[in-house]
Design a protein around this motif. Structure first.
Motif, mmCIF file in Angstrom:
data_model
loop_
_atom_site.group_PDB
_atom_site.id
_atom_site.type_symbol
_atom_site.label_atom_id
_atom_site.label_comp_id
_atom_site.label_asym_id
_atom_site.label_seq_id
_atom_site.Cartn_x
_atom_site.Cartn_y
_atom_site.Cartn_z
ATOM 1 N N TYR A 48 0.221 -11.464 -3.987
ATOM 2 C CA TYR A 48 -1.187 -11.079 -3.814
ATOM 3 C C TYR A 48 -1.622 -10.254 -5.013
ATOM 4 C CZ TYR A 48 -5.430 -8.964 -1.977
ATOM 5 O OH TYR A 48 -6.725 -8.569 -1.800
ATOM 6 N N PHE A 49 -2.782 -10.578 -5.558
ATOM 7 C CA PHE A 49 -3.298 -9.787 -6.672
ATOM 8 C C PHE A 49 -4.812 -9.901 -6.727
ATOM 9 C CE2 PHE A 49 -4.393 -8.992 -11.156
ATOM 10 C CZ PHE A 49 -3.820 -7.733 -11.288
ATOM 11 N N ASP A 50 -5.470 -8.738 -6.622
ATOM 12 C CA ASP A 50 -6.921 -8.711 -6.731
ATOM 13 C C ASP A 50 -7.385 -7.705 -7.781
ATOM 14 O OD1 ASP A 50 -6.481 -6.255 -5.570
ATOM 15 O OD2 ASP A 50 -7.779 -6.585 -3.833
ATOM 16 N N ASN A 51 -6.405 -7.239 -8.601
ATOM 17 C CA ASN A 51 -6.699 -6.321 -9.693
ATOM 18 C C ASN A 51 -7.249 -4.984 -9.206
ATOM 19 O OD1 ASN A 51 -6.552 -5.862 -12.491
ATOM 20 N ND2 ASN A 51 -8.744 -6.225 -12.755
ATOM 21 N N GLY A 52 -6.870 -4.581 -7.979
ATOM 22 C CA GLY A 52 -7.374 -3.327 -7.438
ATOM 23 C C GLY A 52 -6.333 -2.592 -6.614
ATOM 24 N N LEU A 54 -5.688 -2.517 -3.513
ATOM 25 C CA LEU A 54 -5.012 -3.289 -2.473
ATOM 26 C C LEU A 54 -3.788 -4.011 -3.027
ATOM 27 C CD1 LEU A 54 -5.382 -3.689 0.536
ATOM 28 C CD2 LEU A 54 -6.713 -5.751 0.073
ATOM 29 N N SER A 55 -3.863 -4.399 -4.287
ATOM 30 C CA SER A 55 -2.700 -5.028 -4.926
ATOM 31 C C SER A 55 -1.551 -4.034 -5.033
ATOM 32 C CB SER A 55 -3.068 -5.534 -6.321
ATOM 33 O OG SER A 55 -4.030 -6.559 -6.249
ATOM 34 N N VAL A 56 -1.880 -2.786 -5.340
ATOM 35 C CA VAL A 56 -0.852 -1.753 -5.453
ATOM 36 C C VAL A 56 -0.209 -1.510 -4.089
ATOM 37 C CG1 VAL A 56 -0.363 0.618 -6.161
ATOM 38 C CG2 VAL A 56 -2.143 -0.690 -7.336
ATOM 39 N N GLN A 57 -1.044 -1.482 -3.047
ATOM 40 C CA GLN A 57 -0.528 -1.298 -1.687
ATOM 41 C C GLN A 57 0.413 -2.448 -1.314
ATOM 42 O OE1 GLN A 57 -1.611 1.486 -0.355
ATOM 43 N NE2 GLN A 57 -1.338 1.438 1.860
ATOM 44 N N TYR A 58 -0.003 -3.653 -1.651
ATOM 45 C CA TYR A 58 0.822 -4.835 -1.393
ATOM 46 C C TYR A 58 2.170 -4.732 -2.099
ATOM 47 C CZ TYR A 58 2.548 -9.589 -2.359
ATOM 48 O OH TYR A 58 3.344 -10.692 -2.520
ATOM 49 N N LEU A 59 2.144 -4.370 -3.368
ATOM 50 C CA LEU A 59 3.379 -4.321 -4.145
ATOM 51 C C LEU A 59 4.340 -3.259 -3.621
ATOM 52 C CD1 LEU A 59 1.980 -4.776 -7.765
ATOM 53 C CD2 LEU A 59 3.328 -6.417 -6.440
ATOM 54 N N PHE A 60 3.790 -2.142 -3.169
ATOM 55 C CA PHE A 60 4.671 -1.085 -2.663
ATOM 56 C C PHE A 60 5.319 -1.501 -1.348
ATOM 57 C CE2 PHE A 60 5.423 3.465 -1.287
ATOM 58 C CZ PHE A 60 6.419 3.681 -2.229
ATOM 59 N N VAL A 61 4.554 -2.134 -0.479
ATOM 60 C CA VAL A 61 5.124 -2.648 0.769
ATOM 61 C C VAL A 61 6.159 -3.728 0.460
ATOM 62 C CG1 VAL A 61 4.611 -3.915 2.904
ATOM 63 C CG2 VAL A 61 3.084 -2.082 2.146
ATOM 64 N N LEU A 62 5.836 -4.606 -0.472
ATOM 65 C CA LEU A 62 6.771 -5.662 -0.873
ATOM 66 C C LEU A 62 8.081 -5.067 -1.371
ATOM 67 C CD1 LEU A 62 7.368 -8.675 -1.605
ATOM 68 C CD2 LEU A 62 6.240 -8.222 -3.800
ATOM 69 N N ASP A 63 7.987 -4.058 -2.251
ATOM 70 C CA ASP A 63 9.200 -3.452 -2.801
ATOM 71 C C ASP A 63 9.989 -2.688 -1.751
ATOM 72 O OD1 ASP A 63 8.864 -4.452 -5.320
ATOM 73 O OD2 ASP A 63 7.837 -2.703 -6.101
ATOM 74 N N ALA A 64 9.309 -2.154 -0.749
ATOM 75 C CA ALA A 64 10.006 -1.449 0.329
ATOM 76 C C ALA A 64 10.847 -2.405 1.174
ATOM 77 C CB ALA A 64 8.997 -0.724 1.212
ATOM 78 N N LEU A 65 10.440 -3.673 1.212
ATOM 79 C CA LEU A 65 11.111 -4.669 2.065
ATOM 80 C C LEU A 65 11.962 -5.657 1.274
ATOM 81 C CD1 LEU A 65 8.096 -5.509 4.434
ATOM 82 C CD2 LEU A 65 10.059 -4.037 4.936
ATOM 83 N N GLN A 89 -4.334 -11.476 3.033
ATOM 84 C CA GLN A 89 -5.524 -12.319 2.886
ATOM 85 C C GLN A 89 -6.222 -12.516 4.219
ATOM 86 O OE1 GLN A 89 -3.603 -15.696 0.993
ATOM 87 N NE2 GLN A 89 -4.456 -15.176 -1.010
ATOM 88 N N ASN A 90 -5.440 -12.564 5.296
ATOM 89 C CA ASN A 90 -6.009 -12.745 6.631
ATOM 90 C C ASN A 90 -6.579 -11.454 7.211
ATOM 91 O OD1 ASN A 90 -5.343 -15.469 6.723
ATOM 92 N ND2 ASN A 90 -3.309 -15.063 7.571
ATOM 93 N N ASP A 91 -6.019 -10.308 6.790
ATOM 94 C CA ASP A 91 -6.431 -9.024 7.346
ATOM 95 C C ASP A 91 -6.236 -7.957 6.280
ATOM 96 O OD1 ASP A 91 -6.866 -6.683 8.704
ATOM 97 O OD2 ASP A 91 -5.375 -7.034 10.264
ATOM 98 N N LYS A 92 -7.320 -7.542 5.658
ATOM 99 C CA LYS A 92 -7.240 -6.594 4.552
ATOM 100 C C LYS A 92 -6.735 -5.216 4.979
ATOM 101 C CE LYS A 92 -8.744 -9.036 0.992
ATOM 102 N NZ LYS A 92 -8.676 -10.398 1.530
ATOM 103 N N SER A 93 -6.698 -4.937 6.286
ATOM 104 C CA SER A 93 -6.216 -3.638 6.758
ATOM 105 C C SER A 93 -4.755 -3.697 7.205
ATOM 106 C CB SER A 93 -7.085 -3.140 7.930
ATOM 107 O OG SER A 93 -6.912 -3.968 9.076
#
Length: 283
Positions: A48-52, A54-65, A89-93
């Motif tokens: 996931y990447f939207d240049n904002g 939310l991308s950082v949040q995604y990457l941190f969760v990804l790296d945690a798992l 993508q289905n739920d931004k929260s």
């Protein structure tokens, strides 16, 4: 980061089962010096990447798992990355800090669209709870605030992550010596589990006959064992030595992360390559 480099070098100089082959490093560097392969981070299009933020949040969760897929032969890193991408993508929260603290094992599986129990599922749930709790307590619930606190310093970011998030404190004791690896927290050594066997194939690492037999036979290596620590530390040291040799040959700096991405891509393109098997939350 110097702790990682220094302690990895110490392990390499005292290793019993893994040898860093300097002539092998020279050979690989010589083959790369005129055209260092450039590999895009998301060359497979699974992140996931939207240049904002939310991308950082995604990457941190990804790296945690991002650890220990091998017990389930059908599960790979791609499933994790793409599953989390689809969930966001289905739920931004979906990765809001309060929600991260409440996920159960079955809910995490549903998030990833995975029907079977995940390897080390309880640990994955614990770590995602930890991420949500500490982000909420110390960084306004946002991983982007954590990154901002680093002042654009990768070394400081690693220090912050390992300070605030215990699940990223990847260190161990080897022959009475403290060894720092910080695999999931550091950029340059990211996903090195995919490069262990690649480094051997390239002639950069050599294994003892007993270790080679264990890897080829799929024998599980205990987390914290001499063999496991040597594999990880010697891989880090080998990549750093390769970077140094390339610098001497071409006269300019090569980032460790560039070499890491290249090694990762070589491993992905060679599915027959074997890697060692260890139950661990660190990779």
């Amino acid at each position: 980061m110097e702790e990682v480099r220094a302690s990895s070098e110490w392990v390499s100089s005292h290793a019993s089962h893994v040898t860093v082959n300097l002539p092998g490093i020279e050979k690989v560097a010589e083959s790369m010096k005129n055209s260092i392969p450039k590999v895009e981070w998301d060359y497979e299009g699974i992140h996931y990447f939207d240049n904002g933020p939310l991308s950082v949040q995604y990457l941190f969760v990804l790296d945690a798992l991002n650890f220990c897929f091998w017990p389930d032969k059908d599960l790979t890193y791609d499933h994790l990355a793409a599953g989390l991408k689809a969930a966001l993508q289905n739920d931004k929260s979906a990765f809001d800090a309060d929600r991260l603290q409440s996920y159960t094992g079955p809910e995490l599986r549903k998030l990833l669209n995975w029907t079977k129990p995940l390897p080390l599922e309880n640990e994955r749930v614990r770590l995602i709870h930890e991420v949500g709790f500490e982000l909420e307590r110390s960084f306004e619930g946002k991983a982007s605030k954590l990154v901002e606190s680093s002042g654009k310093s990768a070394a400081k970011l690693v220090a912050l992550v390992t300070r605030f998030f215990p699940g990223f404190r990847d260190h161990t004791v080897y022959k009475g010596h403290q060894v720092f690896l910080y695999k999931r927290a550091q950029i340059f050594a990211a996903d090195l589990w995919g490069a262990f066997k690649v480094l051997q194939q390239l002639g950069v690492l050599r294994y003892s006959s007993s270790l080679a037999s264990m890897i080829e036979g799929g024998t599980e290596l205990c987390s914290g064992s001499e063999e496991e620590i040597e594999l990880r530390a010697c891989s880090i040291y080998a990549v750093e030595k390769m970077r140094e040799v390339l610098h001497k040959k071409i006269g300019k700096q090569v980032l460790s992360v560039e070499l890491d991405l290249w090694l990762w891509s070589v491993g992905v393109q060679s599915p027959s390559l074997q890697h060692h098997r260890t139950l661990s939350i660190y990779y």
